[in-house]
Design an enzyme around this catalytic site. Structure first.
Site, short mmCIF file in Angstrom:
data_model
loop_
_atom_site.label_atom_id
_atom_site.label_comp_id
_atom_site.label_asym_id
_atom_site.label_seq_id
_atom_site.Cartn_x
_atom_site.Cartn_y
_atom_site.Cartn_z
N VAL A 1 7.68 37.77 -2.84
CA VAL A 1 8.47 38.99 -3.02
C VAL A 1 7.56 40.13 -3.46
O VAL A 1 6.78 39.98 -4.40
CB VAL A 1 9.58 38.78 -4.06
N LEU B 1 5.91 40.77 -6.79
CA LEU B 1 6.83 40.60 -7.92
C LEU B 1 6.99 39.14 -8.29
O LEU B 1 7.33 38.79 -9.40
CB LEU B 1 8.21 41.17 -7.56
N GLY B 2 6.80 38.29 -7.31
CA GLY B 2 6.98 36.87 -7.61
C GLY B 2 6.96 36.04 -6.36
O GLY B 2 6.83 36.55 -5.23
N GLN B 3 7.08 34.76 -6.55
CA GLN B 3 7.02 33.83 -5.44
C GLN B 3 8.24 32.93 -5.50
O GLN B 3 8.40 32.17 -6.44
CB GLN B 3 5.74 33.00 -5.55
N ASP C 1 19.62 26.72 -6.52
CA ASP C 1 18.35 26.97 -7.20
C ASP C 1 18.59 27.86 -8.41
O ASP C 1 17.89 28.83 -8.64
CB ASP C 1 17.37 27.64 -6.22
N GLY D 1 9.36 32.12 -0.10
CA GLY D 1 8.57 33.27 0.30
C GLY D 1 8.06 34.08 -0.87
O GLY D 1 8.37 33.81 -2.03
#
Ligand SMILES: *[C@@H]1O[C@H](CO)[C@@H](O)[C@H](O)[C@H]1NC(C)=O
Ligand SMILES: *[C@@H]1O[C@H](CO)[C@@H](O)[C@H](O)[C@H]1NC(C)=O
Ligand SMILES: *[C@@H]1O[C@H](CO)[C@@H](O)[C@H](O)[C@H]1NC(C)=O
Ligand SMILES: *[C@@H]1O[C@H](CO)[C@@H](O)[C@H](O)[C@H]1NC(C)=O
Ligand SMILES: *[C@@H]1O[C@H](CO)[C@@H](O)[C@H](O)[C@H]1NC(C)=O
Ligand SMILES: *[C@@H]1O[C@H](CO)[C@@H](O)[C@H](O)[C@H]1NC(C)=O
Ligand SMILES: *[C@@H]1O[C@H](CO)[C@@H](O)[C@H](O)[C@H]1NC(C)=O
Ligand SMILES: *[C@@H]1O[C@H](CO)[C@@H](O)[C@H](O)[C@H]1NC(C)=O
Ligand SMILES: *[C@@H]1O[C@H](CO)[C@@H](O)[C@H](O)[C@H]1NC(C)=O
Length: 692
Positions: free
Chosen positions: A372, A364-366, A482, A370
């Protein structure tokens, strides 16, 4: 001689003595709503049944304009969706250091005091009698029972009334006489039931709850948790609080409401109707410490006790390797597992199976720390699995830091944690899957349908309330660190959920710093200028990131968009503002389809949050108020002030200055310590400052 047994006993006594300190009074939680606004629907308030927010009021039942056709047989509730801790489990009194073994003596129960003050305008639209009634309510959940119109006041219904499992306590203002009522103009204290425990007729106080002519009344509900005394004052809206209460009753709320309850209003109409409006509300609730805090004190002190006892053994020359075995065991994990309410621990192979062996296609993403993956658990439960790789992870401490914090965070605008898994050096966190992905994919996704204005406003309100929770409402201050559009997830209702707490850490003892994280997290354009100098995140830098998100959502452009000759979106918007044409910044894809007043409010808020001087940025309570419309928009200088370092109007502790001075940074952007901030958009690698 000090035997280990004595030693442990002494430590345990010490734990008991610590309790009063741990439960010492905190400042009360206080909320003021000086007016109400439709955008608060769903974001600030939970609205159920026939209730709505319109004409600057909470309308518990329909108002004439919206529902002129039928005002009869309606019921509604509007609750403030914050769970308040209203009593303490133990009967231990922190003031007398006395433990009561007698639970019939309720005086020692620790129950939160609260004040709820509101301005109401309840009136009937015709010269018939009004009906049915209005109530301030303490309830265990945010639901409204079905068929709670008429005599049930939105509190109960024919099946539920009188059932102790309702866990409802309310102050009713009843305007229609039932056979159990004294008259059609009274106040009552309701416990589980609309058949009040105590009623007081208001006519003798010169009060007509539901007159033909619109009349404001002020109501002060004061509960003293020490004296277990409920007092309600009521007067004409222009008068001060009367010296004596209308209703006064001893009641130990611990016996009737859930430990964690919500507060709000309900009302109903029946065969007669009236308008049930709340115009202002101020709620103050004493802040009882969280249970888990106490457990943590227990665990931490317990662990210390064991460790100390063991060192005692060592000093005495006993079993040498015993110490090594126990102290080296990272058994805080064991302690964590036994905490109630902990997310589930998954087996590694369960998650491996769920993600089809961490299939690239399911990525799904980074995130910063980490990768995902999308996962499918048995029973068709979709989850997002965040995998911390060995390289990114400094060790178990990071994991524990993350887990202990995330686990305790509960807010409807945060992505919920489902569980976790720890296998050798591999760590996985399992979150609720957010079907609508991240906010950025909807803003610039291309093929995706454009988010409409109402939805954008709601998203910003949601993010603001989550940030406020992290900064001020949670028992420990948490920084997000973030904040950016790719970390804001959208649930099935397109409601915002703040995610990726990979970098969130409690602000304890100033230990956290950007330097410690081996680089500045976040993406250029979201990072506050002072971070590059201090190398550390603050609540102000979170607010800066929030401001960048606000502009991004309103303008539909990434903070790093080069536009109008500027490197950054914020500079372009600031110029438009100075030239009196700030609305030209609004996303063109919205066309005319937005609320100009709201857009201006958000743009000004975005600029204020991105003020180069950290100390000038608004704080989250203020941000929430601005978005809800209860205070005017921010005042923003016409020229963007220059960033100067060291800051002058922002008090920076010496420890922070030391960090900046002693931490060598390979920042090539700044020739001197005092420079105007000229940010650039570079690739990620080039702005991450490595710390040697
Ligand atoms: C309201 O409810 C009452 C009792 O349930 C019923 O008799 C009446 O017809 C209803 N009126 C309307 C307008 O629905
Ligand atoms: C403890 O409470 C009892 C009755 O509740 C009281 O008589 C006694 O004085 C208290 N002791 C202390 C030390 O306060
Ligand atoms: C204390 O409370 C429990 C549960 O509410 C009850 O069963 C018990 O009888 C009470 N004891 C006394 C002394 O009142
Ligand atoms: C329990 O509390 C009640 C009410 O305060 C009191 O009358 C009674 O004596 C107490 N019982 C004991 C055992 O302390
Ligand atoms: C409630 O109001 C009273 C009177 O103004 C005040 O003394 C008390 O401290 C307030 N309580 C809370 C919990 O704010
Ligand atoms: C309302 O009705 C009462 C009698 O039921 C009457 O005395 C009064 O004048 C009426 N008021 C208005 C404004 O019609
Ligand atoms: C009362 O409300 C409950 C919960 O919504 C519902 O299950 C029940 O059927 C309702 N009773 C009546 C008489 O409508
Ligand atoms: C009631 O209060 C509202 C809000 O303060 C105010 O706008 C309105 O004029 C008041 N109405 C009356 C009749 O005093
Ligand atoms: C609550 O009641 C206690 C005991 O009667 C009293 O000492 C205290 O002053 C009261 N608190 C407030 C805010 O009135």
């Amino acid at each position: 001689m000090v035997t280990p047994g004595n030693f442990v006993a002494a430590i345990l006594v010490f734990v008991v003595l610590l309790f009063p300190a741990a439960s010492s009074a905190k400042t009360p939680k206080s909320f003021t709503f000086a007016n109400f606004h439709p955008t608060q629907f769903g974001s600030v308030f939970d609205v159920k049944g026939d209730a709505s927010i319109s004409k600057e009021a909470l309308q518990l039942t329909p108002d004439t304009l919206n529902n002129a056709y039928n005002l009869l047989n309606k019921s509604g509730r509007i609750m403030f969706p914050v769970r308040f801790k209203l009593w303490e489990e133990s009967s231990y009194s922190p003031t007398s250091s006395n433990i009561s073994l007698n639970n019939s003596s309720t005086e020692l129960d620790i129950v939160a005091s609260f004040n709820s003050t509101f301005l109401i305008n309840i009136y009937r639209t015709s010269n018939e009698s009004g009906g049915e009634g209005f109530a301030f309510i303490i309830a265990p959940d945010l639901e409204i029972p079905s068929a709670s119109f008429g005599q049930w006041l939105g509190l109960t219904n024919a099946t539920l009334d009188g059932n102790p499992s309702n866990k409802i306590v309310a102050i009713e203002l009843d305007t229609l006489k039932q056979d159990y009522d004294p008259d059609d103009n009274h106040m009552g204290l309701d416990i589980y039931s609309v058949k009040s425990k105590k009623t007081v007729s208001l006519s003798k106080f010169g009060i007509e709850i539901s007159p033909v002519k619109a009349t404001n009344y002020s109501v002060w509900i004061q509960y003293n948790g020490t004296a277990k005394l409920m007092e309600v004052y009521m007067a004409d809206g222009n008068s001060d609080k009367p010296s004596s209460p209308v209703l006064s009753e001893k009641i130990n709320l611990k016996d009737y409401v859930k430990q964690y309850s919500y507060m709000g209003f309900s009302a109903s109409t029946g065969v007669r109707a009236q308008l049930n409006c709340v115009l202002k509300w101020e709620l103050t609730v004493e802040d009882l410490p969280e249970e888990k805090d106490l457990k943590w004190v227990m665990i931490v002190v317990g662990v210390v006790a064991v460790a100390l006892a063991l060192s005692g053994i060592v000093v005495a020359g006993f079993v040498y390797y015993n110490k090594r075995r126990v102290v080296n065991d990272p058994n805080i994990l064991g302690a964590l597992k036994s905490l109630p309410g902990m997310p589930k621990e998954f087996r590694f192979r369960e998650l491996k199976k769920a993600t089809n062996n961490f299939d690239e296609k399911l990525k799904l993403g980074q995130g910063g720390f980490g990768v995902v993956y999308k996962g499918l658990l048995p029973q068709n439960i979709h989850v997002a699995v965040k995998k911390f790789s060995r390289d990114n992870l400094k060790g178990i401490d990071d994991f524990l830091a993350e887990l202990t914090i995330i686990n305790r965070l509960r807010h409807k605008h945060l992505v919920p944690l489902v569980g976790w898994c720890h296998k050798k050096s591999l760590l996985l966190l399992v979150y609720d899957y957010m079907p609508n992905g991240s906010l950025d994919s909807h803003l610039f996704g291309g093929s995706e349908k454009t988010l409409n204005w109402e939805c954008r406003y709601k998203i910003i309100a949601g993010v603001a309330s989550a940030l406020h929770y992290l900064h001020d409402e949670f028992d420990q201050r948490v920084l997000h660190r973030d904040l950016k559009a790719s970390n804001i997830m959208l649930d099935s209702n397109f409601s915002a959920r703040l995610g990726d707490f990979g970098l969130a850490r409690a602000l304890d003892n100033e230990k956290t710093s950007y330097a410690e994280l081996e680089g500045v997290p976040g993406t250029m354009g979201y990072v506050a200028p002072e971070c590059f100098h201090m190398g550390k995140a603050t609540t102000e830098s979170d607010v800066f990131g929030f401001g960048a998100v606000v502009l991004e959502v309103v303008c539909g452009k990434h903070p790093c968009t080069k536009i109008g000759g500027f490197q950054f979106l914020v500079d372009w918007v600031w110029t438009l503002y100075r030239e009196g044409r700030i609305l030209e910044a609004v996303d063109v894809s919205l066309g005319e389809d937005y609320d100009a007043q709201q857009a201006e409010r958000l743009l000004l808020l975005g600029l204020a949050c991105m003020h180069p001087i950290a100390g000038e940025r608004p704080k989250t309570p203020n941000i929430v108020q601005i978005i809800s419309g209860s205070v005017p928009p921010s005042v923003v200088p016409h020229f963007k002030p220059a960033f100067v370092w060291p800051a002058t109007s922002f008090s920076v502790g010496s420890s922070m200055l030391n960090t900046a001075a002693t931490t060598p940074m390979t920042s090539s952007y700044y020739g001197s310590e005092k420079s105007e901030w000229t940010p650039r958009c570079e690739s990620r690698e080039s702005y991450v400052m490595k710390v040697q």
